[in-house]
Design a protein around this motif. Structure first.
Motif, short mmCIF file in Angstrom:
data_model
loop_
_atom_site.label_atom_id
_atom_site.label_comp_id
_atom_site.label_asym_id
_atom_site.label_seq_id
_atom_site.Cartn_x
_atom_site.Cartn_y
_atom_site.Cartn_z
N LEU A 117 0.90 -1.35 -0.02
CA LEU A 117 -0.05 0.01 -0.04
C LEU A 117 0.78 1.22 0.22
O LEU A 117 2.16 1.15 0.47
CB LEU A 117 -0.92 0.12 1.23
N GLY A 118 0.56 2.30 -0.40
CA GLY A 118 1.35 3.50 -0.44
C GLY A 118 1.45 4.10 0.75
O GLY A 118 0.72 4.14 1.85
N GLU A 119 2.40 4.90 0.82
CA GLU A 119 2.99 5.48 2.12
C GLU A 119 1.94 6.48 2.90
O GLU A 119 1.73 6.49 4.05
CB GLU A 119 4.23 6.35 2.09
N ASP A 120 1.11 7.13 1.92
CA ASP A 120 -0.01 8.15 2.34
C ASP A 120 -1.26 7.21 3.05
O ASP A 120 -1.56 7.66 3.94
CB ASP A 120 -0.64 8.98 1.26
N SER A 246 9.41 7.77 2.80
CA SER A 246 10.06 8.92 2.83
C SER A 246 11.13 8.69 4.20
O SER A 246 10.67 7.52 4.80
CB SER A 246 9.39 10.19 3.13
N ARG A 247 12.14 9.53 4.21
CA ARG A 247 12.81 9.73 5.31
C ARG A 247 12.17 9.89 6.60
O ARG A 247 12.39 9.09 7.88
CB ARG A 247 14.01 10.54 5.42
N ALA A 248 11.02 10.39 6.61
CA ALA A 248 10.39 10.73 7.78
C ALA A 248 9.48 9.28 8.09
O ALA A 248 9.40 9.08 9.42
CB ALA A 248 9.24 11.92 7.83
N PRO A 281 7.20 14.91 12.28
CA PRO A 281 6.93 15.48 10.94
C PRO A 281 6.21 14.33 9.90
O PRO A 281 5.36 15.03 8.89
CB PRO A 281 8.29 15.84 10.60
N TRP A 282 6.12 13.27 10.19
CA TRP A 282 5.76 12.58 9.16
C TRP A 282 4.09 12.57 9.17
O TRP A 282 3.29 12.45 8.28
CB TRP A 282 5.99 10.90 9.45
#
Length: 427
Positions: A117-120, A246-248, A281-282
């Motif tokens: 699944l996508g990160e979002d 992402s890094r976060a 921040p994520w």
């Protein structure tokens, strides 16, 4: 005269809830000693999920205490991102849970279909599930079996935690019993040094990693290999990790999969761990103020035109079930009951969310009289819940495949498949 004697008896909706109050629909799930099917309340016409557990199988598998414990825990839970209990009752053969209906399927089903699944999408689920975990831990409850199979989507795409079969209350004393699905167990469970609610945050981290990358962070070909990997192996990333996360996001995963519970995300006492997670921040794109009211549009909406569960459950019910479920009048003779059957008869008490206030059976939570206020027209929740026009569900496990839940002995535990084990010593 014959027509008169065959006329159905009128249903007493003012009396104690029973199976006669519901229209039985399709079967959508199956567990070790029970099934789940969609039902409609005959008076309100609202849809629910009916989870029913065969008493004889329950006794045979020595799971009576777990069923009663689940029944009691669910009575005190009322949260937007949890599959909540609405009714509970029993007949001579089964114990029944009537729960919120989730027609979006479980995350195992979607993970196997999509691969990842996508990160979002995962960030949105993690925000919702973190809210649910914070609520549970605030009420001294740890789930102990968080995995994609036990995360269900409603038809709009909101995530809900289900299956409280091995959930327990916790206090200052640390638990030592091994319980859960091994692939998602925190290292402190496997090391038998005692554990508390911090284990749920680890399991959530394993879920998030698996949902994003399509594989679990720690694996092994045997119980001992998997135990070593969870306890000792460094956290590794797939070669294409930077394309998927992402890094976060990786910081969050690393923080949840921290073996030191004093540093693990979500674990600081008095709710500070959850607040720290919210500030990361994520989660900047998450509007925490409106999250629990479900005002936000989920990034993934299940296809309402398709069955988001394994259709073989319904086929099996039609072709193989030798004792199909139907409403029956009670005939139980308590004098001839075994001790286990009597325990279920006496302790699996009826519950009706429209007539009764929620309460806790746990001494530390006696301040909790109700999370819902009973009114003359029904119940007004003190917390924002699933909108009334939502179709809502439950699940024992609504899928087939690698992650299904079972209650099995420690020696038979297939660790690589991540199956559930009840409280016991693990060898």
């Amino acid at each position: 005269m014959g027509a008169l004697c065959c006329r159905p008896q009128p249903i007493d909706f003012d009396g104690e809830v029973n199976l006669f109050h519901f229209i039985l629909s399709r079967c959508v799930g199956k567990g070790a000693f029970g099934k789940v099917r969609v039902v409609e309340h005959k008076q309100t016409h609202k849809l629910y999920a009916l989870k029913y557990i065969n008493k004889s199988k329950c006794v045979k598998m020595k799971a009576v205490a777990n069923v009663i414990q689940e029944r009691r825990l669910l009575e005190e839970i009322d949260h937007p991102f949890i599959v909540n209990l609405r009714y509970a009752f029993q007949d001579d053969e089964n114990c029944f849970f009537v729960l919120d209906l989730m027609l979006g399927g479980d995350l195992r089903f979607h993970l196997e279909r999509l691969g990842a699944l996508g990160e979002d999408i995962v960030r949105f689920y993690l925000a919702q599930l973190s809210s649910a975990l914070a609520f549970l831990h605030e009420n001294h409850i740890m789930h102990r079996d968080i995995k994609p199979d036990n995360i269900l989507l409603d038809e709009r795409g909101n995530a809900h935690l289900t299956d409280f079969n091995i959930a327990v209350h916790f206090g200052e004393r640390r638990l030592t019993g091994v319980a859960g699905s091994m692939a998602y167990m925190a290292p402190e469970i496997l090391n038998k040094r005692g554990y508390s609610s911090q284990i749920d945050w680890w399991s959530l981290g394993v879920c998030a990693y698996e949902l994003i990358f399509g594989r679990r962070p720690f694996r092994g070909r045997s119980n001992s290999d998997l135990t070593y990997s969870i306890s000792k192996d460094p956290l590794k990333w797939p070669e294409d990790a930077d394309k998927k996360c992402s890094r976060a996001g990786m910081q969050i995963l690393k923080g949840l999969l921290e073996r030191d519970t004093t540093k693990r995300y979500g674990c600081k006492p008095h709710g500070e761990g959850f607040q720290e997670l919210k500030r990361h921040p994520w989660f900047k794109s998450i509007d925490w103020d409106t999250l629990e009211s479900k005002e936000q549009t989920p990034p993934f909406i299940p296809d309402a035109k398709k069955a988001n569960f394994d259709a073989s459950h319904e086929l099996e019910e039609l072709l193989l079930e030798d004792n199909p479920l139907k409403a029956k009048a009670r005939k139980a003779n308590k004098d001839n009951m075994s001790a286990e059957m009597r325990q279920m008869e006496e302790q699996f008490t009826s519950y009706d969310f429209k007539k009764m206030q929620r309460r806790s059976y746990y001494p530390h939570n006696q301040h909790l009289v109700s999370t819902a206020t009973v009114t003359s027209s029904g119940v007004t929740s003190s917390r924002p819940g699933t909108p009334a026009n939502d179709l809502r569900v439950d699940g024992i496990t609504i899928h087939g495949g690698n992650g299904h839940s079972m209650e099995i002995s420690g020696n038979d535990l297939e660790a690589v498949r991540g199956e559930k084990v009840l409280d016991q010593n693990y060898s």
